[in-house]
Design a protein around this motif. Structure first.
Motif, PDB file in Angstrom:
ATOM      1  N   GLN A 253      49.163  35.303  50.456  1.00  0.00           N
ATOM      2  CA  GLN A 253      48.813  33.619  50.741  1.00  0.00           C
ATOM      3  C   GLN A 253      47.736  33.823  50.328  1.00  0.00           C
ATOM      4  N   VAL A 254      47.262  34.919  49.072  1.00  0.00           N
ATOM      5  CA  VAL A 254      45.672  34.245  48.425  1.00  0.00           C
ATOM      6  C   VAL A 254      45.688  34.029  47.288  1.00  0.00           C
ATOM      7  N   ARG A 255      44.060  33.917  46.825  1.00  0.00           N
ATOM      8  CA  ARG A 255      44.553  33.411  45.636  1.00  0.00           C
ATOM      9  C   ARG A 255      44.415  34.313  45.030  1.00  0.00           C
ATOM     10  N   PHE A 256      45.275  34.929  43.933  1.00  0.00           N
ATOM     11  CA  PHE A 256      45.349  35.976  42.566  1.00  0.00           C
ATOM     12  C   PHE A 256      44.785  35.507  41.268  1.00  0.00           C
ATOM     13  N   GLN A 257      43.796  37.009  40.620  1.00  0.00           N
ATOM     14  CA  GLN A 257      43.913  36.966  39.464  1.00  0.00           C
ATOM     15  C   GLN A 257      44.007  38.244  38.551  1.00  0.00           C
ATOM     16  N   ARG A 258      44.464  38.707  37.332  1.00  0.00           N
ATOM     17  CA  ARG A 258      44.824  38.908  36.493  1.00  0.00           C
ATOM     18  C   ARG A 258      44.052  39.321  35.432  1.00  0.00           C
ATOM     19  N   VAL A 259      43.294  40.736  34.912  1.00  0.00           N
ATOM     20  CA  VAL A 259      42.588  40.515  33.957  1.00  0.00           C
ATOM     21  C   VAL A 259      43.109  41.714  32.962  1.00  0.00           C
ATOM     22  N   GLN A 260      43.626  41.812  31.673  1.00  0.00           N
ATOM     23  CA  GLN A 260      43.731  43.258  30.558  1.00  0.00           C
ATOM     24  C   GLN A 260      42.753  43.385  30.585  1.00  0.00           C
ATOM     25  N   CYS A 261      42.600  44.291  30.444  1.00  0.00           N
ATOM     26  CA  CYS A 261      41.130  45.024  29.691  1.00  0.00           C
ATOM     27  C   CYS A 261      41.450  45.320  28.205  1.00  0.00           C
ATOM     28  N   THR A 262      40.220  45.124  27.500  1.00  0.00           N
ATOM     29  CA  THR A 262      41.163  46.243  26.069  1.00  0.00           C
ATOM     30  C   THR A 262      39.245  46.410  26.448  1.00  0.00           C
ATOM     31  N   PRO A 263      38.610  47.354  24.814  1.00  0.00           N
ATOM     32  CA  PRO A 263      37.917  47.540  24.477  1.00  0.00           C
ATOM     33  C   PRO A 263      36.615  46.569  24.630  1.00  0.00           C
ATOM     34  N   ASP A 264      37.446  45.747  23.151  1.00  0.00           N
ATOM     35  CA  ASP A 264      36.204  44.464  23.216  1.00  0.00           C
ATOM     36  C   ASP A 264      36.231  43.274  24.683  1.00  0.00           C
ATOM     37  N   LEU A 265      36.460  44.253  25.574  1.00  0.00           N
ATOM     38  CA  LEU A 265      36.184  42.790  26.918  1.00  0.00           C
ATOM     39  C   LEU A 265      34.790  42.677  27.355  1.00  0.00           C
ATOM     40  N   MET A 266      34.091  41.622  27.538  1.00  0.00           N
ATOM     41  CA  MET A 266      32.810  41.672  27.836  1.00  0.00           C
ATOM     42  C   MET A 266      32.393  40.346  29.048  1.00  0.00           C
ATOM     43  N   PRO A 267      31.799  41.256  29.438  1.00  0.00           N
ATOM     44  CA  PRO A 267      31.334  40.453  30.586  1.00  0.00           C
ATOM     45  C   PRO A 267      31.449  39.551  31.085  1.00  0.00           C
ATOM     46  N   GLY A 268      31.302  38.123  30.380  1.00  0.00           N
ATOM     47  CA  GLY A 268      31.253  37.019  30.229  1.00  0.00           C
ATOM     48  C   GLY A 268      33.363  36.612  30.523  1.00  0.00           C
ATOM     49  N   ASP A 269      33.649  37.615  30.353  1.00  0.00           N
ATOM     50  CA  ASP A 269      35.455  37.162  30.262  1.00  0.00           C
ATOM     51  C   ASP A 269      36.370  37.791  31.251  1.00  0.00           C
TER      52      ASP A 269
ATOM     53  N   PRO B  65      37.514  35.183  36.312  1.00  0.00           N
ATOM     54  CA  PRO B  65      38.342  34.879  36.888  1.00  0.00           C
ATOM     55  C   PRO B  65      38.746  36.051  37.966  1.00  0.00           C
ATOM     56  N   VAL B  66      37.339  36.677  37.765  1.00  0.00           N
ATOM     57  CA  VAL B  66      36.489  37.315  39.614  1.00  0.00           C
ATOM     58  C   VAL B  66      36.678  36.773  40.619  1.00  0.00           C
ATOM     59  N   PHE B  67      36.440  35.507  40.321  1.00  0.00           N
ATOM     60  CA  PHE B  67      35.891  34.131  41.231  1.00  0.00           C
ATOM     61  C   PHE B  67      37.651  33.823  42.104  1.00  0.00           C
ATOM     62  N   THR B  68      37.998  34.970  42.539  1.00  0.00           N
ATOM     63  CA  THR B  68      39.421  34.788  43.777  1.00  0.00           C
ATOM     64  C   THR B  68      39.584  35.893  44.438  1.00  0.00           C
ATOM     65  N   ASP B  69      40.545  35.603  44.999  1.00  0.00           N
ATOM     66  CA  ASP B  69      40.386  36.427  46.363  1.00  0.00           C
ATOM     67  C   ASP B  69      40.807  37.950  45.842  1.00  0.00           C
ATOM     68  N   LEU B  70      41.992  37.981  45.558  1.00  0.00           N
ATOM     69  CA  LEU B  70      42.587  39.511  44.468  1.00  0.00           C
ATOM     70  C   LEU B  70      43.114  39.527  43.226  1.00  0.00           C
ATOM     71  N   LEU B  71      41.901  39.779  42.587  1.00  0.00           N
ATOM     72  CA  LEU B  71      41.639  40.283  41.391  1.00  0.00           C
ATOM     73  C   LEU B  71      42.645  41.944  40.950  1.00  0.00           C
ATOM     74  N   LEU B  72      43.434  41.600  40.154  1.00  0.00           N
ATOM     75  CA  LEU B  72      44.053  42.657  39.548  1.00  0.00           C
ATOM     76  C   LEU B  72      43.684  42.889  38.216  1.00  0.00           C
ATOM     77  N   VAL B  73      42.824  44.008  38.313  1.00  0.00           N
ATOM     78  CA  VAL B  73      42.368  44.575  36.678  1.00  0.00           C
ATOM     79  C   VAL B  73      43.286  45.785  36.175  1.00  0.00           C
ATOM     80  N   ASP B  74      44.373  45.528  35.587  1.00  0.00           N
ATOM     81  CA  ASP B  74      44.301  45.883  34.442  1.00  0.00           C
ATOM     82  C   ASP B  74      43.825  47.154  33.918  1.00  0.00           C
ATOM     83  N   GLU B  75      44.817  48.268  33.237  1.00  0.00           N
ATOM     84  CA  GLU B  75      43.972  49.139  32.810  1.00  0.00           C
ATOM     85  C   GLU B  75      42.539  49.770  32.671  1.00  0.00           C
TER      86      GLU B  75
END
Length: 316
Positions: free
Chosen positions: A62-78, A98-108
């Protein structure tokens, strides 16, 4: 001693089994990562339910969740967000990433370029980010779970040792065993849909479960002989013939933390050598750098760790 961590683990295994078939060791390590307030690197080929497991875990906790799909052009601001100019008020307003969460999923994660990896590294280590020269605090319970494909090298950026050392554990997710794969197929034939977790009915853990489990792990006794044993294991990796880089002091601390949590998960308030041996592969495998000749001979980090553990005297 209470059995809060043992009860939490039993509840989690039961509820996550409604979604995930098998993968018992991976699920236990994910729970240990949360209890130790760390981050996890999850390695496995596509299609073995890495992302689904993390989504299900967030629902269970029951925590906040965000997901980021990584790509070679992903910027820090993303990842961290940025200040956006508001035309109505003529002021800059912070847009949280998306880093402002409890559980961050960083894919690839190995598709993320170095500058963006550096931004994530600050979030993992300091639980804060810097935006336009100003620091912004993250959730005290922020945890990053990063996945990577072990056989994909096109368009990837190898993670530097400094970043790897920030991951509490590296979890390997293998192909399912034959009976488990048959169960997966049967579930989907019967109508299971991984995109509709609401239909599964995961019974969440109570909000106090994580804090109670952390108190259990912290209360585990570590005798001086066990501290000496953990230190000896870490130091032995630094002069092992097959390694060019051994375990850091941070790795030794993490090894003790995870071993204590494993003991509490088994319902004990004291540490055994078997707890250390059981925790060592996940805690140390990603922090060791093998010599080229060892890699050419097909020797892996887990095999080297088994040899190191066999060479260190076990306290009686």
């Amino acid at each position: 001693m209470s059995n809060a961590l043992a009860e939490m683990a039993a509840h989690a295994r039961r509820e996550l089994s409604k979604v995930i078939v098998g993968q018992h060791e991976a699920i236990d390590l994910l729970l240990l990562t949360i209890v130790c307030n760390g981050h996890a690197l999850i390695e496995g080929v596509p299609g073995v339910a890495k992302t689904l497991t993390i989504r299900s875990l967030a629902r269970l906790l029951q925590v906040r969740f965000q997901r980021v799909q990584c790509t070679p052009d992903l910027m820090p601001g993303d990842i961290v967000g940025g200040n956006i100019f508001n035309m109505a008020t003529s002021q800059f307003v912070l847009h949280q990433g998306p880093v402002f969460t409890d559980l961050l999923l960083v894919d690839e994660i190995n598709r993320m370029p170095p500058r963006t990896q550096a931004a994530l590294l600050e979030a993992m280590e300091e639980r804060q980010v810097t935006i336009d020269g100003r620091t912004q605090a993250l959730s005290p319970s922020f945890a990053a779970f990063a996945t990577q494909n072990p056989v994909e090298f096109e368009g990837t950026y190898p993670l530097p040792e400094a970043e790897l050392d920030r991951f509490l554990v590296k979890i390997r997710v293998d192909y399912p065993a034959a009976p488990d794969e048959e169960t997966i197929l049967q579930r989907y034939h019967d109508g299971f849909d991984a995109r509709r977790l609401d239909d599964v009915g995961i019974d969440p853990l109570p909000s106090s479960a994580i804090d109670d489990a952390r108190r259990d792990a912290a209360a585990v006794r570590v005798e001086p002989s066990m501290i000496a044993y953990i230190a000896a294991v870490a130091r032995r990796t630094r002069d092992w013939p097959a390694l060019t880089l051994g375990a850091s002091p941070r790795a030794g601390i993490n090894l003790m933390q995870v071993a204590k949590a494993r003991a509490a998960m088994d319902g004990r308030d004291y540490l055994l050598p078997d707890d250390v041996k059981g925790a060592a592969p996940a805690v140390l495998r990603h922090r060791l750098v093998l010599k080229p000749e060892a890699e050419m001979e097909g020797v892996g980090a887990d095999q080297v760790l088994a040899d190191v553990l066999g060479a260190v005297e076990v306290p009686k």
